[in-house]
Design a protein around this motif. Structure first.
Motif, PDB file in Angstrom:
ATOM      1  N   ILE A   1      -8.815   8.005  18.686  1.00  0.00           N
ATOM      2  CA  ILE A   1      -9.435   7.127  20.319  1.00  0.00           C
ATOM      3  C   ILE A   1      -9.511   7.413  21.795  1.00  0.00           C
ATOM      4  N   TYR A   2      -8.462   8.922  21.651  1.00  0.00           N
ATOM      5  CA  TYR A   2      -8.351   9.075  23.204  1.00  0.00           C
ATOM      6  C   TYR A   2      -9.998  10.057  23.109  1.00  0.00           C
ATOM      7  N   HIS A   3     -10.550  11.147  22.579  1.00  0.00           N
ATOM      8  CA  HIS A   3     -11.720  11.796  22.044  1.00  0.00           C
ATOM      9  C   HIS A   3     -13.009  10.726  22.687  1.00  0.00           C
ATOM     10  N   MET A   4     -12.857   9.879  21.735  1.00  0.00           N
ATOM     11  CA  MET A   4     -13.842   8.645  22.016  1.00  0.00           C
ATOM     12  C   MET A   4     -14.542   7.815  22.878  1.00  0.00           C
ATOM     13  N   GLN A   5     -13.511   7.462  23.541  1.00  0.00           N
ATOM     14  CA  GLN A   5     -12.878   7.124  24.776  1.00  0.00           C
ATOM     15  C   GLN A   5     -13.741   8.162  25.788  1.00  0.00           C
ATOM     16  N   LYS A   6     -13.984   8.940  25.351  1.00  0.00           N
ATOM     17  CA  LYS A   6     -13.974  10.124  26.887  1.00  0.00           C
ATOM     18  C   LYS A   6     -16.122  10.015  26.656  1.00  0.00           C
ATOM     19  N   THR A   7     -16.400  10.856  25.011  1.00  0.00           N
ATOM     20  CA  THR A   7     -17.839  11.044  24.597  1.00  0.00           C
ATOM     21  C   THR A   7     -18.265   9.633  24.759  1.00  0.00           C
ATOM     22  N   GLU A   8     -17.629   8.233  24.277  1.00  0.00           N
ATOM     23  CA  GLU A   8     -18.765   7.354  23.838  1.00  0.00           C
ATOM     24  C   GLU A   8     -18.547   5.576  24.336  1.00  0.00           C
ATOM     25  N   GLY A   9     -16.855   5.493  24.130  1.00  0.00           N
ATOM     26  CA  GLY A   9     -16.544   4.380  24.683  1.00  0.00           C
ATOM     27  C   GLY A   9     -16.641   3.573  24.033  1.00  0.00           C
ATOM     28  N   HIS A  10     -17.094   1.562  24.125  1.00  0.00           N
ATOM     29  CA  HIS A  10     -16.748   0.496  23.664  1.00  0.00           C
ATOM     30  C   HIS A  10     -16.465   0.668  22.183  1.00  0.00           C
ATOM     31  N   LEU A  11     -14.656   1.726  22.014  1.00  0.00           N
ATOM     32  CA  LEU A  11     -13.973   1.642  21.199  1.00  0.00           C
ATOM     33  C   LEU A  11     -13.850   0.501  19.497  1.00  0.00           C
ATOM     34  N   ILE A  12     -13.486  -0.871  19.765  1.00  0.00           N
ATOM     35  CA  ILE A  12     -13.528  -1.570  18.701  1.00  0.00           C
ATOM     36  C   ILE A  12     -15.082  -1.731  17.916  1.00  0.00           C
ATOM     37  N   HIS A  13     -16.059  -1.687  18.955  1.00  0.00           N
ATOM     38  CA  HIS A  13     -17.065  -1.400  18.469  1.00  0.00           C
ATOM     39  C   HIS A  13     -18.185  -0.363  16.783  1.00  0.00           C
TER      40      HIS A  13
ATOM     41  N   GLN B   1      -6.567   8.771  15.064  1.00  0.00           N
ATOM     42  CA  GLN B   1      -5.210   9.681  16.356  1.00  0.00           C
ATOM     43  C   GLN B   1      -5.201   8.169  17.650  1.00  0.00           C
ATOM     44  N   ILE B   2      -4.129   8.722  18.103  1.00  0.00           N
ATOM     45  CA  ILE B   2      -4.015   8.115  19.627  1.00  0.00           C
ATOM     46  C   ILE B   2      -3.488   8.989  20.731  1.00  0.00           C
ATOM     47  N   GLY B   3      -3.986   8.552  21.464  1.00  0.00           N
ATOM     48  CA  GLY B   3      -3.882   9.063  23.608  1.00  0.00           C
ATOM     49  C   GLY B   3      -4.926   8.573  24.230  1.00  0.00           C
ATOM     50  N   ASP B   4      -3.820   8.204  24.985  1.00  0.00           N
ATOM     51  CA  ASP B   4      -4.622   7.596  26.481  1.00  0.00           C
ATOM     52  C   ASP B   4      -5.988   8.530  27.758  1.00  0.00           C
ATOM     53  N   ASN B   5      -6.683   6.912  28.198  1.00  0.00           N
ATOM     54  CA  ASN B   5      -7.466   8.831  29.334  1.00  0.00           C
ATOM     55  C   ASN B   5      -7.425   8.010  30.552  1.00  0.00           C
ATOM     56  N   PRO B   6      -7.854   8.800  31.426  1.00  0.00           N
ATOM     57  CA  PRO B   6      -7.636  10.120  31.594  1.00  0.00           C
ATOM     58  C   PRO B   6      -5.886  10.536  31.174  1.00  0.00           C
ATOM     59  N   GLY B   7      -5.897  11.600  31.000  1.00  0.00           N
ATOM     60  CA  GLY B   7      -4.532  12.026  30.419  1.00  0.00           C
ATOM     61  C   GLY B   7      -3.813  12.776  29.409  1.00  0.00           C
TER      62      GLY B   7
ATOM     63  N   PRO C   1       0.326   4.928  25.078  1.00  0.00           N
ATOM     64  CA  PRO C   1      -0.083   4.800  25.857  1.00  0.00           C
ATOM     65  C   PRO C   1       0.605   3.896  26.392  1.00  0.00           C
ATOM     66  N   THR C   2       0.294   3.401  27.757  1.00  0.00           N
ATOM     67  CA  THR C   2       0.216   2.641  28.929  1.00  0.00           C
ATOM     68  C   THR C   2      -0.689   3.232  30.626  1.00  0.00           C
ATOM     69  N   THR C   3      -0.551   4.339  29.965  1.00  0.00           N
ATOM     70  CA  THR C   3      -0.571   4.872  30.742  1.00  0.00           C
ATOM     71  C   THR C   3      -2.312   5.263  31.324  1.00  0.00           C
ATOM     72  N   GLY C   4      -3.032   4.603  30.830  1.00  0.00           N
ATOM     73  CA  GLY C   4      -4.447   5.325  31.566  1.00  0.00           C
ATOM     74  C   GLY C   4      -5.119   3.718  31.072  1.00  0.00           C
ATOM     75  N   GLU C   5      -6.545   3.899  30.988  1.00  0.00           N
ATOM     76  CA  GLU C   5      -7.539   2.560  31.236  1.00  0.00           C
ATOM     77  C   GLU C   5      -7.499   2.193  29.932  1.00  0.00           C
ATOM     78  N   ILE C   6      -6.969   2.508  28.366  1.00  0.00           N
ATOM     79  CA  ILE C   6      -7.037   1.755  26.865  1.00  0.00           C
ATOM     80  C   ILE C   6      -6.625   0.638  26.987  1.00  0.00           C
ATOM     81  N   ASN C   7      -7.478  -0.361  26.143  1.00  0.00           N
ATOM     82  CA  ASN C   7      -5.876  -1.698  26.198  1.00  0.00           C
ATOM     83  C   ASN C   7      -5.799  -1.278  24.817  1.00  0.00           C
ATOM     84  N   TYR C   8      -4.839  -0.430  24.270  1.00  0.00           N
ATOM     85  CA  TYR C   8      -4.033  -0.587  23.445  1.00  0.00           C
ATOM     86  C   TYR C   8      -3.246  -1.219  22.567  1.00  0.00           C
ATOM     87  N   LYS C   9      -2.834  -2.004  23.306  1.00  0.00           N
ATOM     88  CA  LYS C   9      -2.616  -3.497  22.184  1.00  0.00           C
ATOM     89  C   LYS C   9      -3.747  -4.181  21.701  1.00  0.00           C
ATOM     90  N   ASN C  10      -4.618  -4.339  22.741  1.00  0.00           N
ATOM     91  CA  ASN C  10      -5.752  -4.775  21.835  1.00  0.00           C
ATOM     92  C   ASN C  10      -6.137  -4.703  20.645  1.00  0.00           C
TER      93      ASN C  10
END
Length: 306
Positions: free
Chosen positions: A220-232, A245-251, A255-264
């Motif tokens: 999820i971390y890498h795909m947020q950086k390269t393409e976004g639209h994670l759930i789609h 795999q998990i990791g928030d972005n940036p950094g 989860p909870t330290t970046g921009e990804i709404n991991y709860k959703n």
């Protein structure tokens, strides 16, 4: 509930308090550990993530993870560990009822021995790694192994590179498939020179290989950086996704330290009926014991989507 209140509510006058098969007098000074958390998904920590709380010993760290309620574990470097330690880690995971997540098939690094080149010497290194991975998987009861095909071969047309990668991975699948093992291809955001970078491209490669032993690792971390639209994008490629795999972005922290709404995102994954592993492939945003506890608390918070 506080220990004192718990004892007051459950103790029988003149009797003893029985917890987990241990009989304690109501006045006993022995502390009572909090019940381990029940997570909705199989989050998998890695060695070093809780070393301040659990100590340096790998087995102690795995036991600590289990005590916190984590039901899976991953270890990218498992193939490089001593056979005795591999065996002991596998035994501990089995004893604690934990699922072994990915380790990386040793082929010489993310950029090395690129399968896109179609060179036999590169393919041989990859296939040797697959053969050795089978033995490691047996020791630790693993099912999934990470594969990164390497860099682009810039002198070749992209279609030829695609064909080379597919043919090499077919050879790898032939080794893994009889053992029920699965190589999961990981698209990465680390360098523009990496051949595999997007989920749709990885989906195409998996369709070309056409084997239950070749699937997608959706980081999820890498795909947020390269393409976004994670759930789609997870939805579009879902029938080939075998590992997450998990990791928030940036950094690339918890989860909870970046921009990804991991709860959703976690809620969507759970609703899809995903019973696989979600590897916690990220660092801790803070150091020391407090930082390690913050990671545990973050997962409890983001997992509370029910």
């Amino acid at each position: 509930m506080k220990r004192r209140n718990f004892i007051q509510k459950t103790a029988i006058t003149g009797g003893a308090l029985s917890l987990g098969g241990i009989s304690l007098a109501a006045s006993s000074p022995v502390s009572i550990n909090a019940q381990k958390h029940q997570f909705n998904l199989k989050y998998a920590p890695h060695l070093g993530m809780f070393k301040n709380l659990a100590g340096d010993d790998p087995i102690d760290q795995i036991n600590f993870m289990a005590d916190q309620g984590f039901t899976a574990f991953e270890d990218n470097g498992m193939m490089k560990r001593d056979v005795a330690l591999q065996t002991k880690m596998g035994e501990t995971l089995a004893k604690r009822g934990m699922t072994m997540g990915v380790f990386v098939i040793d082929k010489g690094g993310n950029m090395a021995n690129t399968l896109a080149a179609g060179k036999q010497e590169y393919i041989d290194i990859f296939l040797d790694g697959c053969k050795r991975a089978v033995e490691v998987a047996k020791r630790v009861n693993a099912k999934w192994m990470t594969v990164v095909p390497g860099g682009f071969e810039r002198k070749l047309p992209i279609g030829v590179q695609d064909g080379n990668v597919i043919e090499a991975l077919k050879r790898g699948a032939e080794i893994l498939e009889p053992h029920g093992l699965v190589m999961v291809l990981e698209p990465l955001s680390d360098s523009p020179d990496l051949y595999l970078q997007n989920s749709d491209q990885t989906y195409m490669i998996c369709k070309g290989v056409d084997s239950p032993s070749c699937k997608i690792l959706f980081d999820i971390y890498h795909m947020q950086k390269t393409e976004g639209h994670l759930i789609h994008n997870m939805g579009l490629t879902w029938d080939e996704v075998a590992y997450i795999q998990i990791g928030d972005n940036p950094g690339r922290k918890e989860p909870t330290t970046g921009e990804i709404n991991y709860k959703n995102v976690f809620k969507w994954i759970h609703e899809k009926g995903f019973d696989g592993v979600l590897g916690m492939e990220h660092g801790n945003s803070k150091g020391g014991k407090a930082g390690e506890q913050a990671v545990i608390d973050a997962y409890k918070h983001e997992d509370a989507f029910m």
